[in-house]
Design a protein around this motif. Sequence first.
Motif, short mmCIF file in Angstrom:
data_model
loop_
_atom_site.label_atom_id
_atom_site.label_comp_id
_atom_site.label_asym_id
_atom_site.label_seq_id
_atom_site.Cartn_x
_atom_site.Cartn_y
_atom_site.Cartn_z
N VAL A 241 29.61 42.20 45.47
CA VAL A 241 31.03 41.96 45.71
C VAL A 241 31.62 43.25 46.26
CG1 VAL A 241 33.28 41.53 44.64
CG2 VAL A 241 31.30 40.20 43.93
N LEU A 242 32.27 43.15 47.41
CA LEU A 242 32.99 44.28 47.97
C LEU A 242 34.40 44.24 47.41
CD1 LEU A 242 33.02 46.60 50.13
CD2 LEU A 242 34.12 44.92 51.63
N ALA A 243 34.83 45.34 46.84
CA ALA A 243 36.18 45.41 46.27
C ALA A 243 36.72 46.82 46.48
CB ALA A 243 36.17 45.06 44.78
N ARG A 244 38.03 46.92 46.50
CA ARG A 244 38.65 48.24 46.63
C ARG A 244 39.29 48.63 45.31
NH1 ARG A 244 43.97 47.20 47.05
NH2 ARG A 244 44.53 45.15 47.85
N SER A 245 39.40 49.93 45.11
CA SER A 245 40.17 50.40 43.97
C SER A 245 41.63 50.34 44.40
CB SER A 245 39.77 51.82 43.59
OG SER A 245 39.96 52.69 44.68
N ASN A 246 42.55 50.40 43.44
CA ASN A 246 43.96 50.32 43.83
C ASN A 246 44.79 51.47 43.28
OD1 ASN A 246 44.34 49.72 41.14
ND2 ASN A 246 45.12 47.65 41.48
N GLY A 247 44.14 52.55 42.91
CA GLY A 247 44.87 53.69 42.38
C GLY A 247 44.99 53.66 40.87
N GLN A 248 45.14 52.47 40.32
CA GLN A 248 45.23 52.33 38.87
C GLN A 248 43.90 51.89 38.28
OE1 GLN A 248 48.38 49.53 38.31
NE2 GLN A 248 49.96 50.92 39.01
N LYS A 249 43.14 51.10 39.04
CA LYS A 249 41.87 50.56 38.55
C LYS A 249 40.79 50.78 39.59
CE LYS A 249 44.11 46.97 35.84
NZ LYS A 249 44.34 45.55 35.68
N THR A 250 39.58 50.99 39.10
CA THR A 250 38.44 51.11 40.00
C THR A 250 38.07 49.73 40.53
OG1 THR A 250 36.77 50.75 38.30
CG2 THR A 250 37.54 53.03 38.61
N ALA A 251 37.24 49.72 41.55
CA ALA A 251 36.76 48.45 42.10
C ALA A 251 36.04 47.64 41.02
CB ALA A 251 35.83 48.71 43.29
N VAL A 252 35.22 48.30 40.22
CA VAL A 252 34.48 47.61 39.15
C VAL A 252 35.45 47.01 38.13
CG1 VAL A 252 32.89 47.95 37.21
CG2 VAL A 252 32.40 49.01 39.43
N GLN A 253 36.46 47.75 37.74
CA GLN A 253 37.45 47.23 36.78
C GLN A 253 38.17 46.01 37.35
OE1 GLN A 253 39.59 50.93 36.32
NE2 GLN A 253 38.84 51.20 34.22
N ARG A 254 38.54 46.07 38.61
CA ARG A 254 39.25 44.94 39.22
C ARG A 254 38.38 43.69 39.25
NH1 ARG A 254 41.30 45.66 44.61
NH2 ARG A 254 42.81 44.07 44.05
N VAL A 255 37.10 43.85 39.62
CA VAL A 255 36.20 42.70 39.67
C VAL A 255 35.97 42.15 38.28
CG1 VAL A 255 33.84 41.95 40.18
CG2 VAL A 255 35.10 43.34 41.84
N ASN A 256 35.73 43.02 37.30
CA ASN A 256 35.49 42.56 35.93
C ASN A 256 36.71 41.85 35.35
OD1 ASN A 256 32.81 43.37 35.76
ND2 ASN A 256 33.37 45.42 35.09
N GLU A 257 37.90 42.24 35.77
CA GLU A 257 39.11 41.56 35.32
C GLU A 257 39.23 40.17 35.94
OE1 GLU A 257 43.53 42.52 36.43
OE2 GLU A 257 42.86 43.91 34.85
N GLY B 109 32.44 38.84 32.92
CA GLY B 109 31.01 38.60 32.78
C GLY B 109 30.22 38.74 34.07
N PHE B 110 30.86 39.19 35.15
CA PHE B 110 30.16 39.35 36.42
C PHE B 110 28.97 40.28 36.24
CE2 PHE B 110 29.64 41.67 40.49
CZ PHE B 110 29.21 40.61 41.26
N SER B 111 27.81 39.83 36.68
CA SER B 111 26.60 40.64 36.47
C SER B 111 25.99 41.14 37.78
CB SER B 111 25.56 39.82 35.70
OG SER B 111 25.20 38.68 36.46
#
Length: 175
Positions: free
Chosen positions: A12-28, A32-34
Amino acid sequence: TSPEYRKLPVFVLARSNGQKTAVQRVNELIPGFSGKVIEGDICLLGLGIKSEDREALKCYDLEVWHVAGNTKFAKEEASEIYKVNFLGTRNVLQFVEVFSVKQFHYMSTAYVAGDRTRLLNRNMQTVREEDIDVGQRFRNPYEESKLKAEILVRDTIRKMGLKTSIYRMGIAVGR
């Protein structure tokens, strides 16, 4: 390539948004994304993907699902909406070409149909799949940017001969 890439079939390609990392945004968004989260941004050339991630991706037969988009409607945000929906799609298509992607899926919207109430040909009230740009008017910059992006997708994939699906969602509900 690292063992981490070899065992994971979903990226999954995701961007951070200044408050959350890309990983945090995807996990939110996907509890359970693996899979593997790759930090990047469709608005950047090369999607902003780090060179080590680009090298790792070359080991796979990729199928790309482009579902990113700006769903705001405000006219004062038209340039940002266009940047994400049209220019971002152009960047994704360039990635698809460079990486010899096997299949491409594009999330459009039913609202590419626009407002057809003032068209001279009253038969245009019924919208068919092949009806793209028929002179319809748009209620907001989102609709127009998605139409332009869908036309770009259609033209580009035709030249590439790439197997593609375009999905015209009517509504998305969620966060």
